[in-house]
Enzyme design. Structure first.
Site, PDB file in Angstrom:
ATOM      1  N   ASP A   1       0.872  -1.293   0.089  1.00  0.00           N
ATOM      2  CA  ASP A   1       0.053  -0.011   0.000  1.00  0.00           C
ATOM      3  C   ASP A   1       0.888   1.261   0.021  1.00  0.00           C
ATOM      4  O   ASP A   1       0.551   2.441  -0.646  1.00  0.00           O
ATOM      5  CB  ASP A   1      -0.903   0.038   1.069  1.00  0.00           C
ATOM      6  CG  ASP A   1      -2.022  -0.652   1.001  1.00  0.00           C
ATOM      7  OD1 ASP A   1      -2.254  -1.544  -0.050  1.00  0.00           O
ATOM      8  OD2 ASP A   1      -3.289  -0.795   2.006  1.00  0.00           O
TER       9      ASP A   1
ATOM     10  N   CYS B   1      35.313 -23.529  12.395  1.00  0.00           N
ATOM     11  CA  CYS B   1      34.909 -22.511  11.385  1.00  0.00           C
ATOM     12  C   CYS B   1      34.912 -20.766  11.886  1.00  0.00           C
ATOM     13  O   CYS B   1      34.211 -20.914  13.085  1.00  0.00           O
ATOM     14  CB  CYS B   1      33.459 -22.559  10.730  1.00  0.00           C
ATOM     15  SG  CYS B   1      32.852 -21.275   9.757  1.00  0.00           S
TER      16      CYS B   1
ATOM     17  N   LEU C   1     -10.589   8.968   4.562  1.00  0.00           N
ATOM     18  CA  LEU C   1     -10.119   9.900   5.756  1.00  0.00           C
ATOM     19  C   LEU C   1      -9.081  10.701   5.317  1.00  0.00           C
ATOM     20  O   LEU C   1      -8.015  10.165   4.476  1.00  0.00           O
ATOM     21  CB  LEU C   1      -9.598   9.003   7.079  1.00  0.00           C
ATOM     22  CG  LEU C   1     -10.958   8.515   7.674  1.00  0.00           C
ATOM     23  CD1 LEU C   1     -10.245   7.445   8.803  1.00  0.00           C
ATOM     24  CD2 LEU C   1     -11.821   9.476   8.352  1.00  0.00           C
TER      25      LEU C   1
ATOM     26  N   LYS D   1      -1.550   8.022  10.796  1.00  0.00           N
ATOM     27  CA  LYS D   1      -1.067   7.059  10.116  1.00  0.00           C
ATOM     28  C   LYS D   1       0.368   6.634  10.678  1.00  0.00           C
ATOM     29  O   LYS D   1       1.030   7.390  10.824  1.00  0.00           O
ATOM     30  CB  LYS D   1      -0.729   7.097   8.520  1.00  0.00           C
ATOM     31  CG  LYS D   1      -2.387   7.138   7.772  1.00  0.00           C
ATOM     32  CD  LYS D   1      -2.833   5.948   7.657  1.00  0.00           C
ATOM     33  CE  LYS D   1      -2.240   5.270   6.389  1.00  0.00           C
ATOM     34  NZ  LYS D   1      -2.835   4.882   5.186  1.00  0.00           N
TER      35      LYS D   1
ATOM     36  N   GLU E   1     -14.927  -2.735  10.032  1.00  0.00           N
ATOM     37  CA  GLU E   1     -13.844  -3.501   9.237  1.00  0.00           C
ATOM     38  C   GLU E   1     -14.008  -4.897   9.592  1.00  0.00           C
ATOM     39  O   GLU E   1     -13.829  -5.507  10.682  1.00  0.00           O
ATOM     40  CB  GLU E   1     -12.629  -2.868   9.661  1.00  0.00           C
ATOM     41  CG  GLU E   1     -11.283  -2.890   8.884  1.00  0.00           C
ATOM     42  CD  GLU E   1     -11.234  -1.714   7.970  1.00  0.00           C
ATOM     43  OE1 GLU E   1     -12.279  -0.784   7.703  1.00  0.00           O
ATOM     44  OE2 GLU E   1     -10.264  -1.511   7.256  1.00  0.00           O
TER      45      GLU E   1
ATOM     46  N   CYS F   1      27.197 -25.488   8.016  1.00  0.00           N
ATOM     47  CA  CYS F   1      28.805 -25.928   7.957  1.00  0.00           C
ATOM     48  C   CYS F   1      29.152 -26.645   9.017  1.00  0.00           C
ATOM     49  O   CYS F   1      28.857 -26.268  10.350  1.00  0.00           O
ATOM     50  CB  CYS F   1      29.600 -24.322   7.954  1.00  0.00           C
ATOM     51  SG  CYS F   1      31.199 -24.521   8.523  1.00  0.00           S
TER      52      CYS F   1
ATOM     53  N   ASP G   1       0.198   4.182  -2.477  1.00  0.00           N
ATOM     54  CA  ASP G   1      -0.054   5.550  -1.980  1.00  0.00           C
ATOM     55  C   ASP G   1       1.122   6.705  -2.526  1.00  0.00           C
ATOM     56  O   ASP G   1       0.572   7.536  -2.922  1.00  0.00           O
ATOM     57  CB  ASP G   1       0.165   5.703  -0.451  1.00  0.00           C
ATOM     58  CG  ASP G   1      -1.091   4.779   0.237  1.00  0.00           C
ATOM     59  OD1 ASP G   1      -1.735   4.312  -0.538  1.00  0.00           O
ATOM     60  OD2 ASP G   1      -0.840   4.236   1.236  1.00  0.00           O
TER      61      ASP G   1
HETATM   62  S1  IVH Z   1     -14.049   5.792  10.217  1.00  0.00           S
HETATM   63  C1  IVH Z   1     -15.612   8.531   6.633  1.00  0.00           C
HETATM   64  N1  IVH Z   1     -12.843   4.392  11.905  1.00  0.00           N
HETATM   65  O1  IVH Z   1      -9.932   3.250   7.493  1.00  0.00           O
HETATM   66  C2  IVH Z   1     -14.599   7.564   6.774  1.00  0.00           C
HETATM   67  N2  IVH Z   1     -12.410   4.128   9.708  1.00  0.00           N
HETATM   68  O2  IVH Z   1      -9.921   5.934   5.009  1.00  0.00           O
HETATM   69  C3  IVH Z   1     -15.101   7.022   8.259  1.00  0.00           C
HETATM   70  N3  IVH Z   1     -10.858   2.321   9.183  1.00  0.00           N
HETATM   71  O3  IVH Z   1     -11.071   2.008   4.612  1.00  0.00           O
HETATM   72  C4  IVH Z   1     -14.180   5.688   8.728  1.00  0.00           C
HETATM   73  N4  IVH Z   1     -10.814   1.667  11.323  1.00  0.00           N
HETATM   74  O4  IVH Z   1     -12.330   1.268   6.804  1.00  0.00           O
HETATM   75  C5  IVH Z   1     -13.071   4.777  10.721  1.00  0.00           C
HETATM   76  N5  IVH Z   1     -11.990   2.950  13.590  1.00  0.00           N
HETATM   77  C6  IVH Z   1     -12.003   3.411  12.440  1.00  0.00           C
HETATM   78  C7  IVH Z   1     -11.462   2.922  11.189  1.00  0.00           C
HETATM   79  C8  IVH Z   1     -11.656   2.937  10.011  1.00  0.00           C
HETATM   80  C9  IVH Z   1     -10.249   1.732  10.018  1.00  0.00           C
HETATM   81  C10 IVH Z   1     -10.850   2.453   7.714  1.00  0.00           C
HETATM   82  C11 IVH Z   1     -11.955   2.551   7.084  1.00  0.00           C
HETATM   83  C12 IVH Z   1     -11.480   3.114   5.721  1.00  0.00           C
HETATM   84  C13 IVH Z   1     -10.355   3.710   6.053  1.00  0.00           C
HETATM   85  C14 IVH Z   1     -10.290   5.256   6.108  1.00  0.00           C
END
Ligand code: IVH
Length: 736
Positions: A61, A481, A112, A363, A204, A476, A65
């Protein structure tokens, strides 16, 4: 669909790699911005297809990205080159080819915005301040949640009954994966509490790390394809036409958000419409934290690691805390999500074309990156094991710059088919040693080097390398050695061994090359005056080294056993042996049967110990160590000179925990980790590093990792507060 492919685009972490288009050599770029943008769009399209259609992503990723980020940078500097079909112009950035029936999201599933450092989080707070001049941002409640690295999912419940699951897709239209999600054990088919007539829950789907490792182990044993990481395994498991395949995969789910709500809650009928925000506690929730509590009460799994905090500094501190503990969690996270808690403010803040303003993703540094594999070499360890490793074009991954990465053994190199000159994915998670995951083979991969073959001779001493039938490792077998010699001494001096400060690999190489030491016993003959003649060795460091060597003489027998580097003997086995036999004199003359009779010592360790003391060179080193004054007994074990002490320790330790396994997490007052384990072992118990159904109790001290506590709760294993450890030891019962 998930992770970063939804349009989260972090800053390039390593400019060299970020600027490099995988599959192409980095060369001075003379193309016009329009040409560069077009090439990037084509490449992003290619990787989207690999990811979304073929379910077989080629690059991590972070690299994907970097491509999108580069495109976005060109487009912002040269807006005239933007095309309507550019991936930067869509909510999700990634059109998804439909393998399942399309589902249109009534409320788009957005992306996000990202922050990587505190100033970016502060900048987000500044934006909130400007948009909400009447709100005190310093004391604003925020919900900080783990950013689970899985597949975003929308679940719909009608009258409390699960009716639909849809992937995120491009944010507007996803795919109907209801039948597959229905097989996920933790996703309730009926909600436990009354809920609005129509309730959309977002969250998720993920694969827990331990289950992912097991799945890959099974796949490897069957010779079938393994997954690069839990996220890919989760995504691949969901995109199955046959739900029974999904059912066989260990998927899980965390709910993190309420999507659409419509209609009153049965018990609240006649009362307030759920379209209006209600009081804390009922539907509709007024805050994100209340929403999570309602979802949990309804039977949906909610991460226990979400926290409500006050103010951005506290949110930042919590992000860092999650980062520090990211590998203690039983699931993978790639960051934290900080959300304004008050849902009324969400409505006021609104969203940009791609992301809401009320949340930001913090991140963590990526743990997978691509780089060029320059060369494959072989290193020789203290046991003579020959380990192939990759020499890499340095790459910033997992928080540090990586130059070398292990390739484990001959079979792994063959299975991964990595060859010198390939672009490869490098994985580094926390303190774990960096690893080459596999090559990146794309349409632009030119001619590759021929498959790598294992050398037939030891690179250090030239003796033949041998691989025993049925074993995966190559050795070995020349005990003289020089490489083995150095590694044996390094291991002897290491922290888990005799813990001799200032004696790392570089220093040992120097001592061996100067002819001052050839085996561990020689260390005890070192003299400060002679040492001082060496390069980079002043009088003070020489004296310090001699003092450190001298004080290592008093380490207990269990440490000496680890230091000797007997195959399969780690700290736990060494402690069990040392306590059972009490002295080196008794232990070295025991046969394999007597050794195997010790609790916690199996046939493998027993055979290995017996074999070690049957090799004349080892016996000579041990005799010299004894003659030079190294301690050979174990405190706490019954003083014996003959046979073994009854397993489990001397008379002073009643066997209250006989046969019981007690796991310790965090720091216990009055005990080091080793002492706590020794206290359990001396009472007949075991102290393994992982929690299972058979665990008798988990003792939780200060600053524990949450994985063990989670697991205990999940399996119904009793959790004991660290302050009651003594009671547990004394009574052998879980304190009530
Ligand atoms: S809130 C409007 N909370 O992160 C977006 N997203 O780009 C609201 N993700 O693929 C998302 N954990 O699936 C939120 N605690 C969490 C999260 C979460 C993982 C993922 C989400 C999305 C990406 C956000």
């Amino acid at each position: 669909m998930s992770g970063s492919r939804d349009g989260d685009v972090p800053e390039p972490v390593h400019a060299g790699v970020a600027a490099e288009v995988p599959g192409k050599e980095a060369a001075p770029d003379r193309r016009t911005p329009a040409e560069r943008a077009a090439a990037l769009r084509e490449l992003i399209g290619y990787h989207n297809e690999r990811y979304f259609v073929l379910d077989s992503p080629e690059i991590p990723d972070a690299d994907y990205d970097a491509l999108v980020r580069e495109l976005r940078r060109i487009e912002s500097e040269h807006p005239e080159v933007i095309t309507p079909d550019s991936p930067t112009q869509h909510v999700g950035g990634a059109p998804e080819v439909q393998l399942f029936a399309p589902v249109r999201h009534r409320i788009p599933m957005m992306s996000l915005d990202n922050a990587f450092e505190q100033p970016e989080l502060d900048a987000w707070a500044d934006r909130l301040r400007r948009q909400l001049p009447d709100v005190d941002i310093e004391t604003l409640d925020l919900s900080v949640e783990p950013k689970v690295d899985g597949v975003a999912m929308s679940l719909t419940y009608v009258d409390g009954r699960f009716v639909q699951a849809a992937t995120r897709g491009d944010g507007v239209t996803g795919e109907d994966v209801t039948a597959n999600v229905a097989t996920i054990r933790v996703v309730p088919h009926e909600l436990k509490t009354p809920a609005p007539h129509h309730l959309e829950v977002r969250g998720e789907v993920y694969m827990p790390t331990a289950e992912f490792a097991e799945l890959n182990e099974r796949a490897e044993a069957q010779g079938s394809k393994t997954f690069a990481n839990p996220r890919n395994a989760g995504a691949g498991s969901l995109r199955q036409k046959d739900p029974s395949v999904t059912a066989s995969r260990p998927l899980s789910f965390w709910a993190y958000q309420i999507g659409e709500i419509d209609g009153a809650v049965p018990e609240q009928r006649g009362g307030a419409s759920s379209k209006r925000r209600g009081a804390a506690g009922g539907w509709p929730p007024g805050t994100q934290s209340a929403a999570l509590a309602l979802l949990e009460a309804a039977g949906l799994p909610v991460s226990p690691d979400a926290r409500k905090v006050r103010g951005v500094s506290a949110a930042f501190a919590r992000c860092r805390e999650l980062e520090a503990h990211r590998h203690d969690l039983p699931y993978e996270i790639d960051g934290a999500v900080v959300k304004v808690d008050d849902l009324a403010l969400h409505e006021r803040l609104g969203a940009t074309s791609r992301a809401p303003r009320w949340a930001i993703a913090f991140k963590f540094p990526p743990e997978d990156r691509t780089t060029r594999l320059l060369e494959i070499m072989v290193s020789i360890g203290r046991t003579g094991r020959a380990t192939p490793f990759a020499v890499l074009d340095p790459v910033f991954v997992g928080g540090s710059t990586v130059h070398l990465a292990t390739l484990h053994n001959e079979d792994q190199v063959r299975l991964k088919d990595v060859r010198p000159g390939d672009l490869v994915v490098v994985h580094k998670a926390g303190d774990v040693i960096p690893e080459v995951v596999g090559p990146v083979l794309g349409p632009d991969t030119g001619e590759r080097a021929p498959p790598w073959t294992f050398p037939t001779e030891c690179p250090a001493c030239g003796s033949p390398l041998t691989r025993l039938p049925g074993e995966s490792d190559t050795y070995c077998t020349n005990i003289d050695c020089p490489s083995q010699r150095v590694q044996r001494i390094v291991h002897f001096a290491s922290r888990s061994g005799m813990d001799i400060e200032g004696l790392g690999e570089e220093r040992v190489v120097q001592l061996v090359q100067a002819g001052m030491v050839a085996d561990p016993a020689d260390l005890y003959l070192l003299q400060a005056e002679r040492l001082a003649s060496l390069e980079r060795m002043g009088a003070i460091s020489s004296k310090n080294l001699v003092d450190a060597v001298e004080s290592s003489k008093s380490r207990p027998l269990s440490r000496l056993l680890v230091a000797l580097g007997i195959r399969h003997v780690g700290p736990t086995g060494a402690r069990a042996l040392a306590r059972a036999f009490g002295s080196l004199g008794a232990l070295r003359h025991a046969d394999a049967g007597e050794l195997a009779a010790v609790e916690g010592v199996g046939a493998v360790i027993a055979d290995s110990v017996a074999e070690f003391f049957s090799v004349p060179q080892n016996v000579t080193v041990v005799d010299r160590l004894i003659a030079l004054g190294v301690r050979t007994d174990e405190p706490g074990a019954a003083a014996v000179s003959g046979g073994p002490v009854p397993p489990g320790g001397g008379p002073e330790a009643p066997r209250t925990l006989a046969g019981k396994s007690v796991v310790v997490t965090g720091t216990l007052e009055g005990y080091s980790r080793e002492e706590a384990e020794a206290a359990i072992v001396s009472r007949g118990g075991k102290s393994p590093g992982t929690v299972s159904k058979k665990t008798f109790a988990v003792v939780v001290g200060a600053t524990p990792g949450s994985a063990k506590t989670h697991k205990a709760e999940e399996l119904g294993v009793p959790v004991v507060d660290g302050s009651r450890f003594d009671e547990l030891l004394e009574s052998g019962q879980v304190p009530g």
